[in-house]
Write an enzyme that holds these catalytic residues in place. Structure first.
Site, PDB file in Angstrom:
ATOM      1  N   THR A 124       0.847  -1.187   0.000  1.00  0.00           N
ATOM      2  CA  THR A 124       0.000   0.000   0.000  1.00  0.00           C
ATOM      3  C   THR A 124       0.879   1.233   0.000  1.00  0.00           C
ATOM      4  OG1 THR A 124      -1.707  -1.121   1.325  1.00  0.00           O
ATOM      5  CG2 THR A 124      -1.765   1.279   1.302  1.00  0.00           C
ATOM      6  N   VAL A 134     -11.663  -7.137   0.904  1.00  0.00           N
ATOM      7  CA  VAL A 134     -11.228  -5.767   1.164  1.00  0.00           C
ATOM      8  C   VAL A 134     -10.236  -5.811   2.315  1.00  0.00           C
ATOM      9  CG1 VAL A 134     -11.925  -3.471   1.935  1.00  0.00           C
ATOM     10  CG2 VAL A 134     -13.378  -4.749   0.348  1.00  0.00           C
ATOM     11  N   ASP A 178      -7.129  -3.515   4.744  1.00  0.00           N
ATOM     12  CA  ASP A 178      -7.141  -2.439   5.733  1.00  0.00           C
ATOM     13  C   ASP A 178      -7.098  -1.048   5.119  1.00  0.00           C
ATOM     14  OD1 ASP A 178      -4.440  -2.978   4.873  1.00  0.00           O
ATOM     15  OD2 ASP A 178      -3.744  -1.696   6.494  1.00  0.00           O
ATOM     16  N   GLY A 208       1.075  -3.562   4.948  1.00  0.00           N
ATOM     17  CA  GLY A 208       1.395  -4.934   5.319  1.00  0.00           C
ATOM     18  C   GLY A 208       0.202  -5.853   5.133  1.00  0.00           C
ATOM     19  N   ASP A 209       0.073  -6.823   6.021  1.00  0.00           N
ATOM     20  CA  ASP A 209      -0.981  -7.829   5.937  1.00  0.00           C
ATOM     21  C   ASP A 209      -2.304  -7.215   6.377  1.00  0.00           C
ATOM     22  OD1 ASP A 209      -2.677  -9.979   6.088  1.00  0.00           O
ATOM     23  OD2 ASP A 209      -1.265 -11.297   7.112  1.00  0.00           O
TER      24      ASP A 209
END
EC number: 3.5.1.26
Length: 396
Positions: free
Chosen positions: A246, A275, A277, A298-299
């Site tokens: 991101t 979807v 974060d 990240g995750d």
């Protein structure tokens, strides 16, 4: 009695004047060194400390995740179009993230990257105004390249916070955005190779046929409670920078007006409809003019459960310096997910910033501000420790 009272008043007045004079001579004006907390780990910041710059020279500022230099440079140029960046923070964040969408940064932002199980690329984005606490976001946006700009239209032209899927695309069309395919030859090849390898890896669990060797279609498989933790660990998708990323960006002007934004094409080979974060307020980003802002990367499937950006801002509100706030927020996640991968940037309203990361070798991020040694724009890097309940932090 009156003479005694006058004498006492004279003594008190003299003492007050003396103390005031002493304070003026012994209390220096705040400098960059006294404003920063924690230990500096970069040459640029060390030089700024030696130069004894004042805290006011930290603003305006643009800071973003990863080494997305072009996005940062453009945002900084827009921020500097007005003195001190006034009334430009929203424009800076939107145009900076939009630049990354056009450049397809790391193939994890914008069109032509991270195809889902059906080979389609969909986009998530968000803009948050730290003055009004308003948010505009889109999720699962299809056939529209300008995700961050559509998110801005949600903020400015609706009373909603988020629009999703085909309905978000229809809204974008109504706002003047054209529909076009987000698939490119590269993303199509990426998807074809994945399907040729039995759709490995993927995000399915507790289904049959076995998602480790088959593309499906899948049906639920009853799983004894005693095996649930074992199956969860076995089926986890390995998250890394190149398949799950991101751009998160923060812009602050000299009056501490703040905007934060995010844009991503999500996790590679995600289940359609997923979807992460990035478009979720408090998860991908959060901003409050009274305190500061934070952005995460990240995750996303894990991070959105903990709202790490909100946690970091609230930690700063409680008095923690940015680096400590970022670390504390990540530790909340790490306690539950030892294999987690992610990073967080936190900035307070005065322009002091910190970054923390986990599960990577290092985390680079871009900063533009007057405090740079060799110019306003520089790359900062923090080393991370993976696989341990420990986080490296860098604070400025």
């Amino acid at each position: 009695m009156k003479r005694h009272l006058k004498a006492c008043l004279w003594v008190l007045c003299f003492a007050s004047t003396a103390l005031s004079s002493l304070a003026d001579t012994t209390s220096p004006k705040p400098t960059l060194a006294s404003a920063f907390s924690g230990k500096s780990k970069t040459t640029a910041v060390s030089t700024a400390l030696k130069a004894n710059k004042t805290a006011s020279e930290l603003l305006p500022m643009v800071i973003n995740t990863w080494n997305f230099t072009a996005a940062n440079v453009l945002a900084w140029r827009i921020l500097k179009q007005s003195k001190g960046g006034l009334r430009q923070t929203r424009n800076a964040v939107v145009e900076g993230c939009s630049k990354c969408e056009k450049l397809q940064c790391d193939r994890t932002v914008g069109y032509g990257g991270s195809p889902d199980e059906l080979g389609e690329t969909t986009l998530d984005a968000m803009v948050m105004d730290g003055a009004t606490m308003e948010v505009g976001a889109v999720a699962g946006l299809r056939r529209i390249k300008d995700a961050i700009k559509v998110a801005r239209h949600v903020l400015e032209h609706t009373q909603h916070t988020m629009l999703v899927g085909d309905a978000a695309s229809a809204f974008a069309n109504a706002m003047g955005f054209e529909s076009e395919s987000l698939v490119t030859p590269e993303s199509k090849d990426m998807w074809l190779q994945w399907t040729a390898e039995n759709c490995q890896p993927n995000f399915w669990k507790n289904v049959h046929p076995d998602p480790k060797v088959s593309c499906g279609p899948y049906k639920p498989r009853p799983t004894p409670l005693t095996r649930w933790k074992e199956d969860r660990a076995r089926n986890e998708y390995e998250i890394g920078r190149k398949n799950h990323d991101t751009i998160g960006m923060i812009a602050i002007d000299v009056e501490s007006n703040i905007h934060a934004g995010t844009s991503t094409n999500g996790a590679r080979h995600k289940i359609p409809g997923r979807v992460g974060d990035s478009p979720i307020p408090g998860a991908g980003a959060y901003a409050d003019n009274e305190v500061g802002a934070a952005v995460a990367t990240g995750d996303g499937d894990v991070m959105m459960r903990f709202l790490p950006s909100l946690l970091a801002v609230e930690a700063m509100r409680a008095g923690k310096p940015p680096a400590d706030a970022a670390e504390e927020s990540l530790r909340r996640i790490i306690r539950h997910h030892k294999d987690f991968m992610g990073a967080l940037i936190a900035v307070d309203r005065l322009g002091r910033y910190g970054a923390a990361c986990y599960g990577l070798d290092e985390f680079p991020f871009m900063v533009s501000s007057p405090a740079g040694r060799d110019g306003p724009t520089r790359l900062e890097t923090v080393k991370c420790i993976a696989g341990q309940d420990k986080v490296n932090i860098v604070s400025f």
